[in-house]
Design a protein around this motif. Sequence first.
Motif, PDB file in Angstrom:
ATOM      1  N   GLU A 246      -6.581   3.591  -3.395  1.00 15.54           N
ATOM      2  CA  GLU A 246      -5.502   2.627  -3.586  1.00 15.54           C
ATOM      3  C   GLU A 246      -5.820   1.287  -2.919  1.00 15.54           C
ATOM      4  O   GLU A 246      -5.400   0.235  -3.392  1.00 15.54           O
ATOM      5  N   LYS A 247      -6.578   1.326  -1.832  1.00 17.62           N
ATOM      6  CA  LYS A 247      -7.018   0.071  -1.221  1.00 17.62           C
ATOM      7  C   LYS A 247      -7.850  -0.741  -2.207  1.00 17.62           C
ATOM      8  O   LYS A 247      -7.688  -1.957  -2.340  1.00 17.62           O
ATOM      9  N   GLU A 248      -8.761  -0.081  -2.887  1.00 13.68           N
ATOM     10  CA  GLU A 248      -9.603  -0.771  -3.860  1.00 13.68           C
ATOM     11  C   GLU A 248      -8.776  -1.317  -5.016  1.00 13.68           C
ATOM     12  O   GLU A 248      -9.021  -2.418  -5.518  1.00 13.68           O
ATOM     13  N   ILE A 249      -7.798  -0.536  -5.447  1.00 12.08           N
ATOM     14  CA  ILE A 249      -6.925  -1.001  -6.536  1.00 12.08           C
ATOM     15  C   ILE A 249      -6.156  -2.247  -6.098  1.00 12.08           C
ATOM     16  O   ILE A 249      -6.019  -3.212  -6.859  1.00 12.08           O
ATOM     17  N   LEU A 250      -5.664  -2.246  -4.864  1.00 13.05           N
ATOM     18  CA  LEU A 250      -4.930  -3.408  -4.373  1.00 13.05           C
ATOM     19  C   LEU A 250      -5.828  -4.626  -4.263  1.00 13.05           C
ATOM     20  O   LEU A 250      -5.400  -5.749  -4.564  1.00 13.05           O
ATOM     21  N   ARG A 251      -7.074  -4.435  -3.839  1.00 15.50           N
ATOM     22  CA  ARG A 251      -7.986  -5.573  -3.750  1.00 15.50           C
ATOM     23  C   ARG A 251      -8.305  -6.113  -5.131  1.00 15.50           C
ATOM     24  O   ARG A 251      -8.455  -7.327  -5.325  1.00 15.50           O
TER      25      ARG A 251
ATOM     26  N   LEU B 238       0.832  -1.204   0.000  1.00 15.57           N
ATOM     27  CA  LEU B 238       0.000   0.000   0.000  1.00 15.57           C
ATOM     28  C   LEU B 238       0.866   1.253   0.000  1.00 15.57           C
ATOM     29  O   LEU B 238       0.578   2.227  -0.725  1.00 15.57           O
ATOM     30  N   THR B 239       1.928   1.243   0.775  1.00 11.10           N
ATOM     31  CA  THR B 239       2.848   2.387   0.794  1.00 11.10           C
ATOM     32  C   THR B 239       3.480   2.592  -0.576  1.00 11.10           C
ATOM     33  O   THR B 239       3.602   3.733  -1.059  1.00 11.10           O
ATOM     34  N   GLU B 240       3.879   1.509  -1.204  1.00 12.81           N
ATOM     35  CA  GLU B 240       4.480   1.597  -2.549  1.00 12.81           C
ATOM     36  C   GLU B 240       3.513   2.243  -3.541  1.00 12.81           C
ATOM     37  O   GLU B 240       3.888   3.123  -4.326  1.00 12.81           O
ATOM     38  N   HIS B 241       2.250   1.814  -3.513  1.00 12.14           N
ATOM     39  CA  HIS B 241       1.257   2.384  -4.433  1.00 12.14           C
ATOM     40  C   HIS B 241       1.054   3.879  -4.174  1.00 12.14           C
ATOM     41  O   HIS B 241       0.978   4.674  -5.115  1.00 12.14           O
ATOM     42  N   LEU B 242       0.940   4.240  -2.926  1.00 13.35           N
ATOM     43  CA  LEU B 242       0.729   5.656  -2.607  1.00 13.35           C
ATOM     44  C   LEU B 242       1.921   6.509  -3.029  1.00 13.35           C
ATOM     45  O   LEU B 242       1.760   7.636  -3.525  1.00 13.35           O
ATOM     46  N   ALA B 243       3.130   5.966  -2.855  1.00 10.45           N
ATOM     47  CA  ALA B 243       4.327   6.723  -3.215  1.00 10.45           C
ATOM     48  C   ALA B 243       4.418   6.981  -4.709  1.00 10.45           C
ATOM     49  O   ALA B 243       5.053   7.956  -5.149  1.00 10.45           O
ATOM     50  N   LEU B 244       3.799   6.142  -5.511  1.00 11.80           N
ATOM     51  CA  LEU B 244       3.874   6.290  -6.967  1.00 11.80           C
ATOM     52  C   LEU B 244       2.712   7.092  -7.547  1.00 11.80           C
ATOM     53  O   LEU B 244       2.736   7.448  -8.727  1.00 11.80           O
ATOM     54  N   HIS B 245       1.690   7.380  -6.741  1.00 15.70           N
ATOM     55  CA  HIS B 245       0.496   8.012  -7.290  1.00 15.70           C
ATOM     56  C   HIS B 245       0.797   9.345  -7.959  1.00 15.70           C
ATOM     57  O   HIS B 245       0.293   9.646  -9.045  1.00 15.70           O
ATOM     58  N   ARG B 246       1.609  10.166  -7.332  1.00 16.06           N
ATOM     59  CA  ARG B 246       1.851  11.511  -7.872  1.00 16.06           C
ATOM     60  C   ARG B 246       2.677  11.485  -9.154  1.00 16.06           C
ATOM     61  O   ARG B 246       2.813  12.525  -9.810  1.00 16.06           O
ATOM     62  N   GLN B 247       3.235  10.341  -9.514  1.00 17.61           N
ATOM     63  CA  GLN B 247       3.962  10.261 -10.785  1.00 17.61           C
ATOM     64  C   GLN B 247       3.024  10.406 -11.971  1.00 17.61           C
ATOM     65  O   GLN B 247       3.440  10.816 -13.053  1.00 17.61           O
TER      66      GLN B 247
END
Length: 588
Positions: A107-112, A49-58
């Motif tokens: 991002e939680k929904e994306i991970l699920r 989850l941290t990895e996904h959030l860190a990449l969102h602003r890209q």
Amino acid sequence: MNPWAAVHHTEVDGIPTLFAYAAGPMRAGLVFRVGIADETLGRAGLTHLTEHLALHRQGLADHHFNGATKAAFTHFHAEGAEHEIVAYLTGVCASLVDLPMDRLETEKEILRTEESRREPGRLPLWRYGAQGYGLVSYPEFGVRNASAQDVWQWAQSWFTQANAALWIAGERLPAGLSLKLPAGDLRPMPAVTSALPVAPAYFSDGAGGVLLDAVVTDTAAARLYAAVLERELSRALRQEGGYSYTAAAEYTSRRDGFALVTAFADALPAKQDAVLGGFVDVLAGLQAGRIAQADLDAVRGRADAALTAPDGLVRRLPGMAEDLLVGRPRGTSDDDLRSELWATAPAHLHAVALEAAGTALLQVPSGHSADWAGYAQAPTTSAYAVTGRRFAPGRKGAAALVVGDDGVSLTERPAAGADGTERAATVLFRSCAAMLSWPDGGRRLIGTDGLVVDVEPGVHGVDAHTIAVIDAAVPAAAVVQMPVRRNPPRRDAAPAARDAAGIGDFGPATPPERTARTRRTGMQTVAMVLFGLLGAFFAFVALAYTVFGSDDPGTGTGEWISVAGFLWAVSALFVWPAVRILRRTARR
């Protein structure tokens, strides 16, 4: 060639950095010593989850970038122009310090969604249990209930300057990099746990084929052994036997001095016996030292070509960064790799084969065993049951529930003709890796050894006070709040078959999100179509007779009702098996 000699060591904002000269687009990656194995089952998914959030602003970019969460490492990597690499790495670090929490639920929904498409292997669960490296076999239970504070604390603790390494391949070190992260500490590697009392061991699961993994010392000879194993499996099971379409092996360094050799061969149901026998024969041949020099030369040539390829060094940089983080001596990672390759003889591979045999874990198709080949059955029960209040099941022959002061057990009385030993699956509260908690009162306790105990009020008549006692005994960090269930188990219902070994509630648990239908075989498809057509035919005849039979003056009312009822019953008898096959199996 010493690859480390071609790598320049420097630092960027206190982060150790590996730089290698390479023409073309710049490639770079930021590696952190944190992964799935550092989590607990009840909080699994925080790293991802941290990895996904860190990449969102890209956002959307013209250059290639991505992230990857592995068992013990997390990677952020990119390829592009120098200014794009600078923007990417600087942006990732800035986001890790200030994660976009407004994006958390999305991002939680994306991970699920991502998780619903993933089919993790069962070997890690059986080897390591429901902890450490075994967590890769489980759903990311921690994502659903993770708060912004949980994620922020995880990022501040693990995604730090001291716990990171940077690698760059390009014509020069990029200017303008700003990698500002919390100071933090360099974290040790995850503990290696074990759920196997003895090895080699096996377990039965699934209907696809045969899988194996084995832990070996991380050496050049072990890498070559994995390649020879793949070559032998392909020769025996595909080329000569014609039993398998895919027969493969791979080698994965754990970066702690050991590596995992994994092998797989698929099989149709009718060929499972042949594939299992052929698979074991190949392993036995290597253990007996039957390793041809020609096979060793072939795989060694390919390995050497990969090492000396123009981009060979660049492709090894992420692994070198991992080695740097765990403090592995440079000379034992890649420094002498080529010389080790050419010094390896069949006798060295024979030694690896014997080492692998002593740690092997074999997954065989359901209904099969490997005790005939010297493999011990992996444990599917506990050595004892807790003492306490006993709740009888509502269904005859089902397991009884025992709730004690220190844990819970499911106990099953021996069947007639058995050895008289009561089987039990026990989860101690202090060893509870996760407890799934449903609003209807249902609880599923998963022990660190992977065994599962279900506490279902609707099955065992457990009262609310006992549920409250269990809730208070389980550590809060292990509790996973689950959504409302449509159909909670009932007292008169048979338990769901979660364990592929065919032993109901006993054995390592397949979590509810992973309870999958078996693959439909060709014969099942033919049977489903045939039963469906016959059912449809008799339904048509029954409908026609129901509509027109009553108009026949020669047919009495009682006779008309009897014949129509008989035809509808026959139709149902044919349709029911087709429906069962459709519901219980999945299309290939």
